[in-house]
Design a protein around this motif. Structure first.
Motif, PDB file in Angstrom:
ATOM      1  N   UNK A   1       0.847  -1.191   0.000  1.00 43.71           N
ATOM      2  CA  UNK A   1       0.000   0.000   0.000  1.00 43.71           C
ATOM      3  C   UNK A   1       0.886   1.246   0.000  1.00 43.71           C
ATOM      4  N   UNK A   2       0.629   2.156  -0.922  1.00 41.38           N
ATOM      5  CA  UNK A   2       1.495   3.327  -1.042  1.00 41.38           C
ATOM      6  C   UNK A   2       1.262   4.362   0.045  1.00 41.38           C
ATOM      7  N   UNK A   3       0.084   4.352   0.692  1.00 41.52           N
ATOM      8  CA  UNK A   3      -0.144   5.278   1.786  1.00 41.52           C
ATOM      9  C   UNK A   3       0.730   4.899   2.990  1.00 41.52           C
ATOM     10  N   UNK A   4       1.078   5.863   3.830  1.00 45.88           N
ATOM     11  CA  UNK A   4       1.927   5.556   4.990  1.00 45.88           C
ATOM     12  C   UNK A   4       1.221   4.750   6.075  1.00 45.88           C
ATOM     13  N   UNK A   5      -0.090   4.724   6.063  1.00 46.41           N
ATOM     14  CA  UNK A   5      -0.879   3.950   7.009  1.00 46.41           C
ATOM     15  C   UNK A   5      -2.231   3.673   6.368  1.00 46.41           C
ATOM     16  N   UNK A   6      -3.020   2.831   7.017  1.00 45.37           N
ATOM     17  CA  UNK A   6      -4.316   2.531   6.432  1.00 45.37           C
ATOM     18  C   UNK A   6      -5.180   3.796   6.390  1.00 45.37           C
ATOM     19  N   UNK A   7      -5.865   3.985   5.278  1.00 44.53           N
ATOM     20  CA  UNK A   7      -6.774   5.122   5.142  1.00 44.53           C
ATOM     21  C   UNK A   7      -7.739   4.884   4.001  1.00 44.53           C
ATOM     22  N   UNK A   8      -8.996   5.255   4.231  1.00 44.60           N
ATOM     23  CA  UNK A   8     -10.035   5.064   3.208  1.00 44.60           C
ATOM     24  C   UNK A   8     -10.799   6.381   3.060  1.00 44.60           C
ATOM     25  N   UNK A   9     -10.507   7.100   1.978  1.00 44.43           N
ATOM     26  CA  UNK A   9     -11.187   8.368   1.682  1.00 44.43           C
ATOM     27  C   UNK A   9     -11.194   9.294   2.905  1.00 44.43           C
ATOM     28  N   UNK A  10     -10.031   9.447   3.515  1.00 47.70           N
ATOM     29  CA  UNK A  10      -9.932  10.293   4.711  1.00 47.70           C
ATOM     30  C   UNK A  10     -10.389  11.721   4.434  1.00 47.70           C
ATOM     31  N   UNK A  11     -10.202  12.170   3.209  1.00 48.00           N
ATOM     32  CA  UNK A  11     -10.576  13.538   2.868  1.00 48.00           C
ATOM     33  C   UNK A  11     -12.068  13.802   2.885  1.00 48.00           C
ATOM     34  N   UNK A  12     -12.879  12.737   2.979  1.00 43.65           N
ATOM     35  CA  UNK A  12     -14.327  12.897   3.028  1.00 43.65           C
ATOM     36  C   UNK A  12     -14.920  12.407   4.355  1.00 43.65           C
ATOM     37  N   UNK A  13     -14.087  12.324   5.382  1.00 42.93           N
ATOM     38  CA  UNK A  13     -14.590  11.916   6.696  1.00 42.93           C
ATOM     39  C   UNK A  13     -15.177  13.127   7.415  1.00 42.93           C
TER      40      UNK A  13
ATOM     41  N   UNK B   1     -10.178  22.518  -5.435  1.00 40.25           N
ATOM     42  CA  UNK B   1      -9.961  21.175  -4.916  1.00 40.25           C
ATOM     43  C   UNK B   1     -10.946  20.181  -5.513  1.00 40.25           C
ATOM     44  N   UNK B   2     -10.617  18.918  -5.390  1.00 41.82           N
ATOM     45  CA  UNK B   2     -11.607  17.854  -5.557  1.00 41.82           C
ATOM     46  C   UNK B   2     -12.100  17.492  -4.167  1.00 41.82           C
ATOM     47  N   UNK B   3     -13.341  17.024  -4.077  1.00 42.75           N
ATOM     48  CA  UNK B   3     -13.911  16.755  -2.752  1.00 42.75           C
ATOM     49  C   UNK B   3     -13.141  15.690  -1.967  1.00 42.75           C
ATOM     50  N   UNK B   4     -12.384  14.802  -2.663  1.00 43.06           N
ATOM     51  CA  UNK B   4     -11.600  13.801  -1.955  1.00 43.06           C
ATOM     52  C   UNK B   4     -10.548  14.413  -1.050  1.00 43.06           C
ATOM     53  N   UNK B   5     -10.185  15.656  -1.321  1.00 35.73           N
ATOM     54  CA  UNK B   5      -9.159  16.330  -0.532  1.00 35.73           C
ATOM     55  C   UNK B   5      -9.740  17.307   0.482  1.00 35.73           C
ATOM     56  N   UNK B   6     -11.041  17.372   0.609  1.00 34.69           N
ATOM     57  CA  UNK B   6     -11.682  18.415   1.409  1.00 34.69           C
ATOM     58  C   UNK B   6     -11.123  18.502   2.826  1.00 34.69           C
ATOM     59  N   UNK B   7     -11.200  17.414   3.585  1.00 30.74           N
ATOM     60  CA  UNK B   7     -10.802  17.469   4.986  1.00 30.74           C
ATOM     61  C   UNK B   7      -9.291  17.546   5.158  1.00 30.74           C
ATOM     62  N   UNK B   8      -8.547  17.159   4.128  1.00 32.94           N
ATOM     63  CA  UNK B   8      -7.097  17.326   4.183  1.00 32.94           C
ATOM     64  C   UNK B   8      -6.710  18.795   4.063  1.00 32.94           C
ATOM     65  N   UNK B   9      -7.490  19.545   3.276  1.00 30.72           N
ATOM     66  CA  UNK B   9      -7.042  20.876   2.880  1.00 30.72           C
ATOM     67  C   UNK B   9      -7.782  22.024   3.551  1.00 30.72           C
ATOM     68  N   UNK B  10      -8.928  21.737   4.143  1.00 34.45           N
ATOM     69  CA  UNK B  10      -9.700  22.832   4.716  1.00 34.45           C
ATOM     70  C   UNK B  10      -8.919  23.532   5.834  1.00 34.45           C
ATOM     71  N   UNK B  11      -8.050  22.797   6.498  1.00 32.40           N
ATOM     72  CA  UNK B  11      -7.231  23.398   7.545  1.00 32.40           C
ATOM     73  C   UNK B  11      -6.161  24.340   7.013  1.00 32.40           C
TER      74      UNK B  11
END
Length: 433
Positions: free
Chosen positions: A46-58, A180-190
Motif C-alpha cells: 500500500x502506497x499510503x503511509x498507514x491505512x486510510x479510506x477516503x480520509x478527505x471525506x470523513x 480542490x476535488x472533494x476527496x481532498x476536502x478534509x485534508x485541505x480545509x485546515x
C-alpha cells in the motif's frame, strides 16, 4: 534511487493496494489459514503511509449509505470475528450501538472499524510501498516495489490488483491552491488562513451535497453556491426491490447477461448510486435555503440547470462563470474556494501492467475482460493469475467499486486462488518479509 534488492521468497499472492477490497481478501485468506493444511502465503503493498479510506471525506456526522451488515466479512461469514459487530464488542460499544437503532454508522466510525481490522493484519501488509512494475519471469511474477527511497523486487505466483478510485474532474479543469476535488476536502480545509466569503461546489451527487452542507455549516458567514446540471438534487433509490441490484446473486445475473441487457440494467438502476443524494439531506438543504429566504439573508444558493463555462484560477480563489442552460444567461462568481465534487473513476491498470498488458484481453472500449471469479482473461502463457478488484463494472455490474459485495467477492477470489494453485513445493508460512 538506491540499488534494487531482490527478495528470494515467492509468495502465493501479492496484493497491490490495501483498501477495503484487498483488506477483505486478506481477512478471507487469514481465516482460511487458521486451520488449513495448505495455508496461503500473502503479502500486500500500500502506497499510503498507514491505512486510510477516503480520509478527505470523513466529514463529522456523515453516515454510510450501506448497512453495517455489508462489512468486510458478514455476507461471506456471519460468524467471523472481523465483523463490524465484533469491532463494536471489542470497543465496548455494542449495547450503545444497538440502542442507536440504525443500520448506518457514521463514516468516521466505519473508517475506525476498517482501521481496526487492518491493524490486526499488520503482518501481511507493507505501507509506504508503491508498486511500480510487474514482470512475468519463468513460474512467477516479479513485482518492483518502491519502499521509501529504495527499490525491491518481490516475487509472487498470483497478483491481485485493487487500485481504488481517483478523482474525476471536468475536461480542462485544473486543481490548485483554492480549487480542490472533494476527496481532498478534509485534508485541505485546515490550510485556509481565513474563512472564505464565497464557496462554489460543482456536482449533483451525495458527495456534492455533503460538501455543500459542510461548507455552509462550517463557514457561517460565507455564501455557498451549488452548481449542477439537474433541476434539483435527485433522491437515491434505496427501496428494497431496487436494492437487490447490490445482492451477490445480481452479480451472477449481470455476468450472464448480454451486453445489451447489461447496459439496460445499468441504466435502470443508475439512480441507486450515481449522481443521487439521500432524501433526508436533500430535505435538510431545501429547508435551510427556504428559511434563509424567509429571513432575507440567503447564503445557500442553488444554481440548478446550470454549468460552468469558464474558470479563471487565481492565487486567492477562482472567478467562475456559470450559465443557466434554459436561457443561456450567465453570471460571474468570485469564489475564495471552488470544490469539484464530480465523482471518481477506477484507476487505470494499463500503466502498471506494462508488458503484461499485451497478454491480457481487452474489449472494444479498452476495458479488461474478466472471468466470473475476477481473473483477468489472458491470451499468453503467464505464470499465474491476475485478479481485479474494482474496474469490473462492465462485466460484474454496479457493485464493482462499492462496498456492498466486497466480502463475497473476497471469498470468491480466495476460493479461486485455492482451486487454481499449483501443488505445494515448499514450506508454507505467513509472510513476515
Amino acid at each position: 534511487m538506491s540499488a534494487v534488492l531482490n527478495q528470494e521468497k515467492v509468495h502465493d499472492v501479492l496484493g497491490i493496494g490495501f483498501g477495503p477490497s484487498n483488506l477483505a481478501l486478506a481477512i478471507a485468506l487469514e481465516e482460511h489459514n487458521r486451520d488449513a493444511d495448505d495455508p496461503v502465503d500473502a503479502v500486500f503493498f500500500e502506497r499510503q503511509p498507514e491505512f486510510g479510506w477516503h480520509r478527505g471525506m470523513l466529514i463529522e456526522g456523515t453516515t454510510m449509505q450501506v448497512s453495517y451488515l455489508k462489512d468486510l466479512v458478514t455476507m461471506r461469514n456471519p460468524a467471523s470475528d472481523f465483523s463490524f459487530l465484533s469491532y463494536l464488542h471489542d470497543k465496548g460499544r455494542l449495547a450503545d450501538f444497538i440502542n442507536h437503532k440504525t443500520l448506518f454508522p457514521t463514516r468516521v466510525e466505519y473508517h475506525d472499524y476498517l482501521a481496526w481490522a487492518a491493524e490486526r493484519l499488520d503482518d501481511v501488509v507493507r505501507y509506504d510501498s508503491e508498486v511500480v512494475e510487474v514482470h512475468p519471469v519463468d513460474e512467477h511474477y516479479e513485482v518492483v516495489v518502491r519502499h521509501g527511497g529504495q527499490l525491491a523486487v518481490h516475487k509472487a505466483r498470483n497478483i491481485v490488483l485493487a487500485l481504488g478510485l481517483e478523482a474525476s474532474v471536468p475536461e480542462g479543469a485544473e486543481l490548485g491552491e483554492r480549487v480542490w476535488h472533494n476527496l481532498d476536502l478534509m485534508h485541505r480545509v485546515g490550510e485556509l488562513t481565513e474563512a472564505p466569503r464565497r464557496c462554489v461546489v460543482v456536482g449533483a451527487g451525495q458527495s456534492a451535497a455533503e460538501v455543500t452542507d459542510y461548507l455552509h455549516r462550517t463557514f457561517t458567514d460565507a455564501e455557498v453556491c451549488a452548481v449542477f446540471g439537474r433541476y434539483g438534487y435527485s433522491p437515491a433509490d434505496d427501496s428494497p426491490f431496487a436494492n437487490r441490484i447490490f445482492d451477490p446473486q445480481a452479480v451472477d445475473d449481470f455476468y450472464a447477461s448480454s451486453p445489451e441487457v447489461r447496459a439496460k440494467l445499468m441504466d435502470y438502476h443508475r439512480n441507486t448510486n450515481y449522481s443521487v443524494v439521500d432524501l433526508e439531506l436533500i430535505e435538510e438543504l431545501y429547508a435551510r435555503a427556504y428559511q434563509e429566504k424567509v429571513r432575507g439573508a440567503e447564503r445557500l444558493r442553488i444554481h440548478n440547470a446550470s454549468r460552468l463555462v469558464d474558470v479563471d484560477t487565481r492565487p486567492d480563489g477562482a472567478r467562475v462563470t456559470v450559465e443557466f442552460q434554459p436561457t443561456g444567461e450567465r453570471s460571474v462568481l468570485d469564489a475564495d474556494l471552488l470544490v469539484y465534487a464530480t465523482g471518481c473513476r477506477p484507476r487505470d491498470p494499463y500503466t502498471l501492467l506494462g508488458e503484461l498488458a499485451r497478454h491480457c484481453e481487452w474489449d472494444e472500449q479498452g476495458s479488461l475482460q474478466v472471468e466470473r471469479d475476477y481473473r483477468v482473461r489472458t491470451t499468453g502463457d503467464l505464470p499465474g493469475a491476475i485478479y481485479l478488484q474494482g474496474g469490473t463494472e462492465h462485466t460484474h455490474g454496479i457493485t464493482s467499486s462499492l462496498l456492498s459485495n466486497g466480502a463475497v467477492r473476497a471469498g470468491e477470489i480466495r476460493d479461486s486462488l485455492l482451486t487454481h494453485r499449483k501443488a505445494p513445493t515448499r514450506d508454507y508460512a505467513l509472510s513476515h518479509y
